[in-house]
Design an enzyme around this catalytic site. Structure first.
Site, PDB file in Angstrom:
ATOM      1  CB  CYS A 133      -8.354  15.735  -1.917  1.00  0.00           C
ATOM      2  SG  CYS A 133      -6.841  15.369  -1.036  1.00  0.00           S
ATOM      3  CB  CYS A 136      -7.254  12.240  -1.092  1.00  0.00           C
ATOM      4  SG  CYS A 136      -7.158  13.682  -0.039  1.00  0.00           S
ATOM      5  CG  ASP A 137      -9.569  11.107  -4.198  1.00  0.00           C
ATOM      6  OD1 ASP A 137      -9.419  10.222  -3.332  1.00  0.00           O
ATOM      7  OD2 ASP A 137     -10.417  11.999  -4.115  1.00  0.00           O
TER       8      ASP A 137
END
Ligand code: NDP
Length: 327
Positions: A133, A136-137
């Site tokens: 992701c 997300c990261d």
């Protein structure tokens, strides 16, 4: 008991919930414990959902869908379905907290899960440089050297997004042509931070406490090479989430839930399926939403044709009325 339970909270689940709630079926949506909104909550700009000419952020789109469903009376359970009993007139859905909910009809809209490379160190280094992701990261890879595996739209989207943070992004693809749509390809080709490692697969991931590199194998010559990296994003597609329904619902050869013709009807009476879990081909937010509409209309018709004494006992006016799990 409910008239209708919807399992899943992506575009298919929430669109089904909007239609079912407007039809006064008071659906209960099992929305997941951590991923309410589904895969779109992990994406950035959605540019191709009709009605948003300026684009809309994936998470914002899903919040709007949820608000629209709740406005008409859908109720949300923030938990995961962990087992289902779909045969017979009364369907049972048990969630992680141990509560079992009953309903006369179920719409199964669980979407799909990220595919893994299947390498020994992939899981161990997940969260330590291996990710599925970018939104997300990506932030953790400021000025780093990272790679994205895959040649589809997801891989191009992730690679392009990650150039906001990383110094260099290498797309590792097992062929010498991309599967991604032309516009996504062109965007990636035009980005000076993106390089391509063609005809390569990742055969090993290295690193003790965090990713330090990968071994690549050339799919044409079989030769191996080393690539030093700080992070590896895997974007090689998804598989339908069908693990709860094995042995209950028939599957299509592609592994998706089999439905009858253009309907959402499965092999079991009163069980309908929608979205990516039935779709090996199109898999777009808008097609999932349309599929959720079909499922809600099919469920509504099914419920309308049931014995009225049965539907009367499924009092949608009652608050969520859990049945305690026996096992
Ligand atoms: P896809 O199935 O389209 O692509 C998966 C890619 O990963 C392919 O290039 C495939 O290679 C490669 N791959 C698969 N398995 C492996 C493996 N084991 N090792 C190495 N490579 C592998 O998945 P996506 O997630 O990219 O897209 C899914 C759907 O979502 C598509 O319909 C896409 O259009 C859509 N989508 C749309 C977006 C948008 O419009 N903004 C954004 C993201 C997704 P190969 O090509 O050799 O098969």
């Amino acid at each position: 008991m409910r008239q209708l339970i919807i399992i899943g909270s992506g575009p298919a689940g929430f669109t089904a919930a909007i239609y079912a709630a407007r039809a006064e079926l008071k659906p209960l949506v099992i929305a997941s414990s951590v991923e309410t909104g589904g895969e779109l909550t992990k994406t950035t700009e959605v540019e191709n959902f009709p009605g948003f000419p300026e684009g809309i952020q994936g998470p914002d789109l899903m919040i709007k869908m949820q608000e629209q469903a709740e406005k008409f009376g859908a109720e949300i359970v923030y938990d995961d379905a962990v087992s289902v009993e779909l045969e017979g007139p009364i369907k049972r859905v048990t969630v992680g907290a141990g509560t079992t909910y009953e309903a006369l009809a179920v719409i199964y809209a669980t979407g799909s899960a990220y595919r893994h490379l299947g390498l020994p160190d992939e899981q161990r280094l997940s969260g330590h440089g291996v990710s599925w992701c970018a939104t997300c990261d990506g932030f953790f890879f400021r000025q780093k050297n990272i790679a994205v595996v895959g040649g589809g739209d997801s891989a191009m989207e992730e690679a392009t997004f990650l150039t906001r943070f990383a110094d260099k992004v290498t797309v590792i693809h097992r062929k010498d042509t991309l599967r991604a749509s032309k516009i996504m390809q062109e965007r990636a080709f035009a980005d000076p931070k993106i390089e391509f490692a063609w005809n390569k697969t990742v055969s090993a991931i290295h690193g003790e406490s965090a990713v330090t590199g990968v071994t690549l194998t050339d799919t044409v010559t079989g030769e191996t090479s080393e690539l030093a990296l700080d992070g590896l994003f895997i974007a090689i597609g998804n598989d339908p989430r069908v693990h709860l329904v094995h042995g209950q619902l028939d599957l299509a050869p592609e592994g998706t839930i089999a439905v009858q013709g253009r309907s959402s009807r499965t092999n079991l009476e009163g069980v309908f399926a929608a979205g990516d879990v039935i779709d090996p081909t199109y898999r777009q937010a808008i097609t999932a939403a349309g599929s959720g509409t079909v499922a809600a209309l099919d469920a509504e018709k099914y419920l309308a044709e049931l014995d009225p004494t049965l539907t009367a006992s499924a009092d949608g006016d009652a608050p969520v009325s859990p049945v305690t799990a026996s096992a």
